[in-house]
Design a protein around this motif. Structure first.
Motif, short mmCIF file in Angstrom:
data_model
loop_
_atom_site.label_atom_id
_atom_site.label_comp_id
_atom_site.label_asym_id
_atom_site.label_seq_id
_atom_site.Cartn_x
_atom_site.Cartn_y
_atom_site.Cartn_z
N ASN A 40 42.77 47.54 61.51
CA ASN A 40 42.28 46.18 61.70
C ASN A 40 41.95 45.86 63.16
OD1 ASN A 40 41.63 43.58 60.64
ND2 ASN A 40 43.54 42.77 61.44
N ILE A 41 42.43 46.69 64.10
CA ILE A 41 42.21 46.42 65.52
C ILE A 41 40.88 47.04 65.96
CG2 ILE A 41 43.08 46.83 67.86
CD1 ILE A 41 45.89 46.71 66.73
N THR A 42 40.04 46.23 66.60
CA THR A 42 38.69 46.70 66.96
C THR A 42 38.53 47.02 68.45
OG1 THR A 42 37.95 44.39 67.20
CG2 THR A 42 37.60 45.47 65.06
N SER A 43 39.38 46.42 69.32
CA SER A 43 39.29 46.74 70.75
C SER A 43 40.56 46.30 71.47
CB SER A 43 38.08 46.05 71.40
OG SER A 43 38.34 44.68 71.66
N LYS A 67 40.31 40.78 61.36
CA LYS A 67 40.76 39.60 60.64
C LYS A 67 42.20 39.31 61.03
CE LYS A 67 41.27 37.70 55.96
NZ LYS A 67 41.16 38.00 54.50
N LYS A 68 42.48 38.07 61.45
CA LYS A 68 43.85 37.69 61.73
C LYS A 68 44.61 37.53 60.42
CE LYS A 68 43.68 35.42 66.25
NZ LYS A 68 44.02 34.18 66.99
N GLU A 75 50.80 44.64 56.17
CA GLU A 75 50.95 45.93 55.48
C GLU A 75 49.77 46.20 54.58
OE1 GLU A 75 54.14 48.33 52.65
OE2 GLU A 75 54.67 46.35 53.45
N ALA A 76 49.27 45.15 53.93
CA ALA A 76 48.11 45.32 53.04
C ALA A 76 46.86 45.73 53.81
CB ALA A 76 47.87 44.02 52.27
N LEU A 77 46.81 45.36 55.09
CA LEU A 77 45.66 45.74 55.93
C LEU A 77 45.84 47.11 56.57
CD1 LEU A 77 45.01 42.33 57.74
CD2 LEU A 77 43.63 43.34 55.92
N GLY A 78 47.01 47.73 56.30
CA GLY A 78 47.28 49.05 56.86
C GLY A 78 47.55 49.01 58.34
#
Length: 640
Positions: A40-43, A67-68, A75-78
């Motif tokens: 989920n982390i882009t930068s 997405k915050k 956990e669902a976002l890994g």
């Protein structure tokens, strides 16, 4: 990069409560990049803490996420939660989490328009459309020079000039295929080098078959320097899609995870982030759009104008579903180092000669005028000292030729042709003096002679005289004029006089005071080597120079020639503190005696000798010697 006193005061206040920027940068590189492995982390980068939509003066390690989410949904976002702070140099540095996505700026393009930026350009201009034949379109960032061979290149992005399907050696088209699908007729460059990774998203392509300009469309200055952006620096760019847009550096030392799709997938790219400048918002609030990739961001001056300093190379903007307007750029220093490029053309590289067909240069053309003009010939003693290139003592360049003294390391003579009807006004920006690779450096005098003294590097064949003909030919002549083989040491007063005095106006004076057939003139010039010349840093500094101008008189169609001597003194010289130069008109026979050169049949066209002898007969006395003659004071004194 900031130069404002108020900002410097603010930064000093921050530094008392924060680790150094170098420590923050090192931490992000060593620890922060681990978080990019989370989906989920882009930068991750460095920016000001944002609270309630307001930027605070507090520095933070800032993360962007697709997405915050609440802790229970991570956990669902890994992924997992980001710490609220990090301990850096014993100081608690807060973190910041911003909802933001990025996408390379070549994906979504508006319909092709008819504006100049999307048309075929010759010369090529930064800010215009460009691309690999398999890519849509991006932007020509700026013109740079390959350090390895000195050739001019287009700088843009990897995903603009190469893309997943491209390879080194591919043809690059201008405009990009999206703007004109006739790729077979739009070849403009060849892909030379590229990089996609931590140093940036960047590539260069060697310009072939087109001329080029260095000033970006709608900006005032051509880039000449590189800079390091800091938070809140103001920048501006010229892009293919959004034209000129203004931004503010919002995050620095940012590493972004971007999906380049196809066979490339996710790649981590280093750089900094830019947000719109609220004081200069575009009509649609878009600081960048698809097709702007490859444009360069330059710093703005305190007056709000574009400077000549590059901040970075634009390569990405916000994702399709991201409501926050922002852009990403690679650091200019990283890009230039990785691609081995420069903004200043190294004219002394061997490959320039090969790439421009220098081996086919014709040099001085004896048949340039309607009546042939022979080259000067050397004395027997001079021939023992002349350098030969492939068996010839005459070395050709674009619009001029010369012969070199191995012992003196300067030219015996330089001969050049001037076509007054085709002269171009090319500048000397980014051009530097250099060795001719065809001549051993031991026979050339380089920069060491000219450092920290009053000696200037003076052209024998004037640069302005040589720059004529078709654009590519004129540009090559401009470059050729800067080889050390065409240079002699001249006192600063000589050069100043050359720019504004009689010596520098001789060629112009012909066009003012004589009727010159087809505006064509052939010129010879050089130093006079005397044993009394002073020795400085191992070189004898010439104190006399000569010039011979030849043209066809339009009314009579006769060949005419005039010779001149510029000297600081007609006797003794003891130091570099030289007296003022004086210019004398002389006969070719007098010049032959002083230079030991032979001008052959050209002496038949010397009307000045006839004038001197006629004046002496009328006065019933012998002709004046050079030492007895008065120097020229103005153009009207010349006998054409």
């Amino acid at each position: 990069m900031s130069k404002k006193k108020s900002r410097g005061t603010r930064r000093r206040k921050e530094s008392s409560h924060s680790p150094s920027m170098e420590s923050l940068k090192s931490f992000v590189r060593a620890q922060g990049l681990k978080y990019l492995n989370m989906p989920n982390i882009t930068s991750v980068g460095i920016g000001h803490k944002i609270k309630g939509g307001v930027k605070l003066d507090k520095i933070a390690v800032s993360f962007t996420v697709g997405k915050k989410a609440k802790p229970e949904a991570l956990e669902a976002l890994g992924t997992q939660s980001i710490p609220t702070s990090f301990l850096i140099e014993g100081v608690e540095v807060p973190t910041d989490v911003i909802e933001r996505e990025y996408a390379p700026s070549f994906k979504v393009l508006p319909e092709a328009g008819k504006d100049l930026r999307k048309q075929r350009l010759d010369p090529i201009v930064p800010g215009g459309s460009v691309g690999h034949p398999t890519v849509t379109a991006g932007t020509i960032g700026c013109v740079v020079y390959d350090r390895q061979d000195g050739t001019p290149c287009i700088l843009s992005n990897w995903h603009v000039l190469q893309g997943p399907s491209g390879k080194i050696g591919d043809v690059i088209v201008q405009p990009g295929p999206f703007d004109d699908n006739r790729v077979e007729s739009n070849a403009a460059a060849v892909l030379v080098r590229s990089h996609l990774g931590p140093a940036g998203d960047c590539a260069i392509a060697r310009i072939e078959g087109r001329g080029y300009e260095t000033k970006p469309l709608d900006l005032d200055l051509a880039p000449t320097r590189l800079g390091e952006p800091e938070l809140r620096d103001k920048v501006i760019k010229s892009g293919r899609t959004t034209s000129v847009t203004h931004g503010v550096v919002s995050r620095i030392h940012v590493t972004t995870k971007l999906d380049y799709e196809s066979t490339v997938g996710e790649v981590q790219v280093g750089g900094f982030e830019i947000e719109p400048d609220l004081a200069n918002l575009p009509g649609d609030d878009e600081v960048s759009k698809g097709g702007d990739s490859g444009s360069v961001w330059v710093f703005k001056t305190p007056q709000g104008k574009a400077s000549d300093i590059i901040a970075g190379l634009h390569f990405a903007g916000e994702g399709t579903n991201d409501p926050h307007e922002h852009a990403l750029a690679c650091y200019s220093s990283s890009v230039f180092e990785k691609l081995d490029i420069t903004l200043k053309q190294p004219i002394y590289q061997t490959a320039i000669l090969a790439a421009s067909g220098a081996s086919d240069r014709r040099g001085f053309d004896p048949k340039f005028l309607k009546t042939p003009v022979p080259l000067p010939t050397l004395s027997a003693q001079q021939k023992k000292d002349v350098f030969t290139l492939q068996g010839s003592e005459v070395i050709p360049y674009t619009h001029f030729s010369l012969t070199i003294s191995k012992a003196k390391k300067f030219a015996f003579w330089v001969g050049w042709n001037i076509d007054g009807g085709q002269l171009k006004k090319y500048g000397r920006t980014n051009l530097d003096f250099g060795y001719d690779p065809r001549v051993p450096e031991e026979y050339q005098t380089g920069n060491d002679l000219y450092e920290n003294n009053r000696l200037d590097r003076g052209h024998i064949a004037r640069r302005a005289d040589l720059v004529w003909g078709p654009p590519k030919e004129a540009q090559q002549a401009n470059l050729d004029s800067f080889y050390f083989t065409n240079i002699t040491p001249q006192m600063d007063t000589f050069n100043q006089g050359q720019r504004g005095g009689l010596w520098g106006r001789l060629e112009d004076a012909i066009y003012e005071d004589a009727l010159v057939d087809r505006l064509r003139v052939s010129v010879f010039g050089g130093p006079i080597f005397l044993e009394s010349d002073p020795v400085y840093r191992g070189s004898r500094i010439p104190r006399e120079f000569w010039k011979v101008l030849t043209y066809v008189d339009e009314p009579s169609q006769e060949l005419r020639t005039s010779a001149f001597l510029l000297t600081q003194k007609l006797s003794g010289l003891e130091a570099l503190e030289l007296p003022e130069f004086q210019v004398y008109q002389v006969s070719l026979r007098e010049l032959e005696e002083r230079s030991n050169l032979d001008f052959g049949t050209l002496k038949k066209a010397d009307h000045f000798r006839q004038h001197v002898e006629k004046t002496a007969r009328a006065a019933r006395r012998r002709p004046e010697t050079l030492e007895e003659r008065s120097p020229l004071r103005r153009v009207d004194d010349i006998q054409w």
